[in-house]
Scaffold this motif. Structure first.
Motif, PDB file in Angstrom:
ATOM      1  N   GLY A 178      -3.840  10.407  22.843  1.00 33.45           N
ATOM      2  CA  GLY A 178      -3.483  11.749  22.429  1.00 33.45           C
ATOM      3  C   GLY A 178      -4.648  12.717  22.534  1.00 33.45           C
ATOM      4  O   GLY A 178      -5.815  12.314  22.538  1.00 33.45           O
ATOM      5  N   ILE A 179      -4.312  14.002  22.616  1.00 33.08           N
ATOM      6  CA  ILE A 179      -5.282  15.086  22.517  1.00 33.08           C
ATOM      7  C   ILE A 179      -4.808  15.981  21.387  1.00 33.08           C
ATOM      8  O   ILE A 179      -3.662  16.444  21.393  1.00 33.08           O
ATOM      9  CB  ILE A 179      -5.363  15.884  23.836  1.00 33.08           C
ATOM     10  N   ALA A 180      -5.667  16.206  20.393  1.00 30.22           N
ATOM     11  CA  ALA A 180      -5.285  16.997  19.226  1.00 30.22           C
ATOM     12  C   ALA A 180      -6.500  17.780  18.730  1.00 30.22           C
ATOM     13  O   ALA A 180      -7.618  17.590  19.220  1.00 30.22           O
ATOM     14  CB  ALA A 180      -4.732  16.091  18.122  1.00 30.22           C
ATOM     15  N   GLY A 181      -6.281  18.651  17.759  1.00 33.79           N
ATOM     16  CA  GLY A 181      -7.344  19.516  17.280  1.00 33.79           C
ATOM     17  C   GLY A 181      -7.810  19.177  15.881  1.00 33.79           C
ATOM     18  O   GLY A 181      -7.101  19.430  14.898  1.00 33.79           O
ATOM     19  N   GLY A 182      -8.988  18.572  15.772  1.00 36.78           N
ATOM     20  CA  GLY A 182      -9.578  18.287  14.466  1.00 36.78           C
ATOM     21  C   GLY A 182      -9.598  16.805  14.142  1.00 36.78           C
ATOM     22  O   GLY A 182      -8.717  16.050  14.572  1.00 36.78           O
ATOM     23  N   PRO A 183     -10.585  16.377  13.347  1.00 33.50           N
ATOM     24  CA  PRO A 183     -10.717  14.946  13.036  1.00 33.50           C
ATOM     25  C   PRO A 183      -9.562  14.393  12.217  1.00 33.50           C
ATOM     26  O   PRO A 183      -9.173  13.234  12.399  1.00 33.50           O
ATOM     27  CB  PRO A 183     -12.043  14.878  12.268  1.00 33.50           C
ATOM     28  N   ASP A 184      -8.994  15.191  11.317  1.00 31.93           N
ATOM     29  CA  ASP A 184      -7.888  14.692  10.501  1.00 31.93           C
ATOM     30  C   ASP A 184      -6.663  14.383  11.359  1.00 31.93           C
ATOM     31  O   ASP A 184      -5.992  13.359  11.165  1.00 31.93           O
ATOM     32  CB  ASP A 184      -7.520  15.709   9.420  1.00 31.93           C
ATOM     33  N   LYS A 185      -6.378  15.268  12.308  1.00 33.99           N
ATOM     34  CA  LYS A 185      -5.230  15.036  13.177  1.00 33.99           C
ATOM     35  C   LYS A 185      -5.461  13.817  14.064  1.00 33.99           C
ATOM     36  O   LYS A 185      -4.549  13.012  14.278  1.00 33.99           O
ATOM     37  CB  LYS A 185      -4.938  16.279  14.011  1.00 33.99           C
ATOM     38  N   CYS A 186      -6.683  13.669  14.566  1.00 35.58           N
ATOM     39  CA  CYS A 186      -6.961  12.519  15.432  1.00 35.58           C
ATOM     40  C   CYS A 186      -6.895  11.206  14.651  1.00 35.58           C
ATOM     41  O   CYS A 186      -6.398  10.192  15.160  1.00 35.58           O
ATOM     42  CB  CYS A 186      -8.325  12.689  16.099  1.00 35.58           C
ATOM     43  N   LYS A 187      -7.366  11.216  13.416  1.00 36.78           N
ATOM     44  CA  LYS A 187      -7.284  10.023  12.575  1.00 36.78           C
ATOM     45  C   LYS A 187      -5.826   9.648  12.312  1.00 36.78           C
ATOM     46  O   LYS A 187      -5.437   8.471  12.412  1.00 36.78           O
ATOM     47  CB  LYS A 187      -8.021  10.258  11.253  1.00 36.78           C
TER      48      LYS A 187
END
Length: 338
Positions: A178-187
């Motif tokens: 995935g590609i997402a914005g921000g560490p919380d979303k990536c976690k």
């Protein structure tokens, strides 16, 4: 009949959409005619495609009319019926728009559909087990056509579409990135949605940097890409695509404010012999039953655990929508009306 609060498109955006483009009004709900039902909406859906329809420009759908209720998906409960097809208490999904109630002609094909909330929460029929989920299913299954062992990537990975993508890809034996914005979303993408890796695009100032990060997450290259964003993200993905890769083009949110989105290296489409196909999921209603069955099973068995951002009250819809366009939501963006 109850009074009905509605949000209208009052004027068209000049560039970026603002709260002043919308207007909150209150009207009497018309009395039911034979064959009609009155639906009280529990949730309304906010989706990126709505921004494009606010413009008076040529697109795949007619522009949102000025002075009329903003169009969009809704789930709710039948509270009165003059149709034998629906009874009070039925839970339904439809396109009731940004308002508290809608009067629906029950005989109109596809206007209203009963749903079972025994194993799937009502709100999920606007997300994972609704249009966004079917969008992910169609782009993956019909355009990307993944094979076990291949690597597939999706942008906006924790949004309503991207959230469903991982579970669908893993069910087919793929590596999902995935590609997402921000560490919380990536976690969240990795720990709860099941992505094998997730890249935080906010850590990268240009396409070359993001592309290098993709190379690390996709050591065997990218066989299939599901595009929701465009712009720098697409520029970063193209150099990592394997020969004969497939790209399902669903959205271009980076350009929804009317700015042009040039492509830096279009020749890569030729040299890698890529298939790039745009699609509109409402044009493929024939696949919806199959897709919804799989998505409902994934949610019901806990293999797909979608997250929701919920704004409270009809008056909160414009600001929640503007936040969605800037990526402030976490998961599917909804407005709760009761």
């Amino acid at each position: 009949m109850p009074r009905n609060q509605q949000i209208l498109l009052d004027n068209r955006p000049a560039g970026e959409a603002v709260a002043g483009n919308f207007k909150l009004v209150s009207n009497e709900t018309p009395a039911l005619q034979d064959g009609q039902v009155l639906v009280r909406h529990h949730f309304l859906s906010l989706d990126p495609y709505m921004r494009g329809r606010m413009n008076d420009s040529k697109s795949y759908a007619a522009p949102q009319p000025l002075g009329q209720v903003m169009q969009g998906g809704t789930v709710g409960e039948v509270v009165e019926s003059r149709s034998p097809k629906f009874q009070p208490g039925d839970k339904v999904v439809g396109m009731g728009g940004w308002q508290q109630y809608s009067v629906v002609n029950a005989g109109q094909p596809g206007a209203l559909r009963k749903v079972d909330t025994t194993h799937v929460p009502l709100s999920h029929y606007l997300g994972a087990v609704g249009m966004p989920g079917v969008t992910a299913w169609y782009g993956l299954v019909k355009i990307i056509e993944p094979q076990a062992g291949q690597t597939v990537v999706v942008s906006a990975a924790t949004g309503a579409v991207g959230s469903a993508f991982a579970a669908l890809a893993k069910a087919r034996g793929c590596r999902a990135v995935g590609i997402a914005g921000g560490p919380d979303k990536c976690k969240y993408a990795v720990e709860e949605l099941g992505f094998d890796a997730c890249i935080d695009y906010k850590l990268h100032n240009d396409a070359a940097s993001l592309s290098a990060a993709l190379e690390g997450a996709c050591p065997k290259g990218i066989d299939g890409y599901f595009e929701n964003v465009g712009g720098m993200v697409l520029d970063a993905v193209l150099p990592r695509m394997n020969d004969f890769g497939r790209i399902a083009l669903c959205g271009m949110i980076a350009g929804y404010d009317g700015k042009p989105l040039p492509l830096s290296h279009p020749a890569l489409i030729l040299t890698a012999r890529l298939k790039l196909q745009g699609f509109i999921v409402s044009e493929h209603m024939e696949v919806w039953p199959e897709a919804l069955k799989e998505l409902g099973t994934l949610v019901g068995t806990g293999k797909l655990r979608p997250r929701e951002s919920v704004a409270q009250g009809i008056e909160a819809a414009p600001e929640a929508f503007l936040g969605l366009l800037k990526g402030k939501n976490f998961g599917k963006q909804l407005v709760k009306l009761i």
